[in-house]
Design an enzyme around this catalytic site. Structure first.
Site, PDB file in Angstrom:
ATOM      1  N   LYS A 182      -1.365 -10.753 -50.303  1.00 55.24           N
ATOM      2  CA  LYS A 182      -1.415  -9.883 -51.045  1.00 55.24           C
ATOM      3  C   LYS A 182      -2.228 -10.068 -52.297  1.00 55.24           C
ATOM      4  CE  LYS A 182       1.880  -8.975 -54.859  1.00 55.24           C
ATOM      5  NZ  LYS A 182       2.974  -8.977 -55.774  1.00 55.24           N
ATOM      6  N   ASP A 187      -1.006  -8.153 -62.417  1.00 60.49           N
ATOM      7  CA  ASP A 187       0.236  -7.236 -61.985  1.00 60.49           C
ATOM      8  C   ASP A 187       1.090  -6.948 -63.493  1.00 60.49           C
ATOM      9  OD1 ASP A 187       2.207  -5.742 -61.202  1.00 60.49           O
ATOM     10  OD2 ASP A 187       3.401  -7.313 -60.520  1.00 60.49           O
ATOM     11  N   LYS A 215       6.469  -5.245 -67.022  1.00 57.33           N
ATOM     12  CA  LYS A 215       7.220  -6.780 -67.016  1.00 57.33           C
ATOM     13  C   LYS A 215       7.671  -6.852 -68.593  1.00 57.33           C
ATOM     14  CE  LYS A 215       5.016  -8.623 -63.000  1.00 57.33           C
ATOM     15  NZ  LYS A 215       6.213  -8.592 -62.193  1.00 57.33           N
ATOM     16  N   ASP A 228      -0.723 -13.332 -59.077  1.00 55.29           N
ATOM     17  CA  ASP A 228      -0.214 -12.198 -58.051  1.00 55.29           C
ATOM     18  C   ASP A 228      -1.002 -12.182 -56.883  1.00 55.29           C
ATOM     19  OD1 ASP A 228       2.122 -11.290 -57.510  1.00 55.29           O
ATOM     20  OD2 ASP A 228       1.728  -9.300 -58.445  1.00 55.29           O
ATOM     21  N   ASP A 235       6.924  -1.903 -60.155  1.00 57.37           N
ATOM     22  CA  ASP A 235       6.877  -3.195 -60.167  1.00 57.37           C
ATOM     23  C   ASP A 235       7.119  -3.921 -58.727  1.00 57.37           C
ATOM     24  OD1 ASP A 235       5.970  -5.630 -61.334  1.00 57.37           O
ATOM     25  OD2 ASP A 235       7.971  -6.306 -62.231  1.00 57.37           O
ATOM     26  N   GLU A 265       5.267  -3.180 -56.434  1.00 58.37           N
ATOM     27  CA  GLU A 265       3.947  -2.450 -55.848  1.00 58.37           C
ATOM     28  C   GLU A 265       3.333  -3.393 -54.852  1.00 58.37           C
ATOM     29  OE1 GLU A 265       2.529  -6.154 -57.557  1.00 58.37           O
ATOM     30  OE2 GLU A 265       4.016  -4.790 -58.585  1.00 58.37           O
ATOM     31  N   ARG A 272       4.286  -4.733 -52.019  1.00 60.94           N
ATOM     32  CA  ARG A 272       4.414  -4.371 -50.612  1.00 60.94           C
ATOM     33  C   ARG A 272       3.861  -3.074 -50.268  1.00 60.94           C
ATOM     34  NH1 ARG A 272      10.666  -4.466 -52.448  1.00 60.94           N
ATOM     35  NH2 ARG A 272       9.716  -6.145 -53.599  1.00 60.94           N
TER      36      ARG A 272
END
Length: 427
Positions: free
Chosen positions: A195, A200, A207, A217, A277, A279, A281
């Site tokens: 990933k 993020d 968040k 992230d 959030d 995102e 995946r």
């Protein structure tokens, strides 16, 4: 070390290597050190490699953003360390190669730490792509680098990945590194996906906590690229490895995806975005289809800082593993024990798929707050052939230490797993 004929437990040599490095650091002005090893250790290549890797890794210090007295150097006066085995070694060249192999592995871990530690105003998706290019340039021809741009991703129908990338400040960078052995003989083709969210914010589902840590992230991509560097240096035989990262940021602007949007992945599956959030995946979905369908990988593992739910379940030192393939689960369990990158197999409760049902699309991108790490894994299963060995590894917890920062978690795990793929076929 105990009796000479006693088996050495996994992790013992790593502890010794770390202890030697710490001792050299504490003893100021030490320029040379010697370590006396029992005969069994001095003639065992794997233990020498483990010791070397742990020793070098313990000397890591990130001074890129420090100045003056704030600069920290570990064992800065140390020039050399000699390993002395009782009774000598059976093969001096093999022992030297094992020590160098450990050093090369630590260089991969260093790179993983550097990537995760880097702030977003220094490291975005474009500079990550440049890092991948440097890995290829420094691989001695063993790694080829391909970076797909926006138009090339559009041509492949990567709507899930590009949907997230709409909020990025830079164009999407789909990174594909291919390792092939020196002799060209390949018995196993594997895919490793990381990933690559360089930052993020959560998007429009912004968040409300931990925002300052969201540079980590990209921890999955850091592990994968660090492993690519180490694999090239160690040059394992019999395996072709594809390291894949769909890099972008999850930000807010007038083009960014919003809750209720419908995205179409490159395998034709439609996804209703319930939460922006969730995102990571979405980017992984298209990367997995690419590894499965376009590259034709026979076995695929994926690493990501995917869910806080996994951290709640396993804490901050253990990664979760989700796979329906028992053989792959055993491979990863064994590799985890050897490398010290701790993992634990988690359940793939198929009944939780009901949480991903959408009223208007094939699926939603997340379920309820309960079992969130499981539904994330179930979501990803939609983008790999069901008969193909696949494992999702959630490294959200162990990728970061509140005390020291980036840990480099996953780089050793991936490197060892890749090496073993070629060994399995040749055995």
């Amino acid at each position: 070390m105990g009796k000479e004929d006693k088996d050495i437990e996994d992790g013992t040599m790593a502890k010794i290597g770390k202890a030697v490095a710490s001792k050299c650091h504490r003893e100021k002005k030490v320029s040379k050190a010697s370590v006396l090893l029992p005969p069994k250790v001095g003639s065992d290549e794997s233990t020498l490699s483990d010791l070397s890797s742990a020793f070098h890794a313990a000397l890591y210090s990130d001074n890129r953003y420090r100045t003056g007295a704030k600069v920290k150097k570990a064992a800065e006066d140390l020039a050399s360390v000699s390993l002395v085995a009782e009774g000598g070694v059976d093969d001096a060249d093999a022992a030297a190669a094992a020590i160098e192999s450990g050093r090369a592995l630590s260089a991969g871990v260093f790179l993983a730490k550097d990537i995760v530690n880097a702030p977003h105003n220094v490291l975005n998706s474009e500079s990550l792509a440049n890092t991948a290019r440097r890995i290829a340039e420094e691989s001695g021809g063993l790694i080829a680098c391909e970076v797909l741009g926006k138009e090339e991703c559009e041509a492949r129908g990567m709507g899930a990945y590009l949907g997230v990338a709409r909020g990025s400040e830079t164009d999407p960078q789909f990174i594909h590194l291919t390792y092939k052995p020196k002799d060209g003989e390949v018995s196993k083709k594997v895919g490793i996906i990381g990933k690559g969210l360089l930052f993020d914010t959560g998007g429009y589902n912004i968040k409300t906590s931990m925002m300052e840590l969201m540079k980590f992230d990209c921890g999955g991509s850091a592990a994968v690229l660090g492993a690519a560097r180490a694999v090239a240096a160690q040059a394992p035989e019999g395996v072709e490895a594809h390291f894949i990262v769909a890099a972008c940021e999850n930000m807010i602007n007038d083009k960014a995806v919003v809750p209720s949007d419908i995205l179409t992945a490159s395998n034709g599956k439609t996804i209703e975005v319930i939460n922006t959030d969730a995102e990571g995946r979405l980017t992984l979905a298209d990367a997995m289809v690419f590894a499965d369908k376009e590259v034709g990988c026979e076995s695929i593992i994926e690493l990501s800082t995917l869910t806080g739910a996994c951290m709640v379940s396993l804490g901050k030192q253990i990664a979760g593993v989700w796979t329906s393939d028992d053989d792959l689960a055993k491979e990863l369990e064994d590799v985890s024990k050897v490398t010290g990158d701790k993992t634990w197999r988690m359940p793939l409760a198929k009944e939780y798929n009901a949480q991903l049902e959408s009223k208007i699309a094939d699926m939603t991108n997340c379920g309820t707050r309960y079992g969130g790490a499981i539904t994330a894994a179930l979501f990803l299963e939609n983008f790999v052939s069901k008969k193909k060995p696949f494992a999702h590894i959630d490294i959200a917890g162990p990728v970061w230490s509140d005390k020291t920062g980036a840990t480099g978690f996953g780089a050793k795990l991936v490197t060892e797993w890749v090496k073993r793929q070629g060994q399995q076929e040749s055995d």
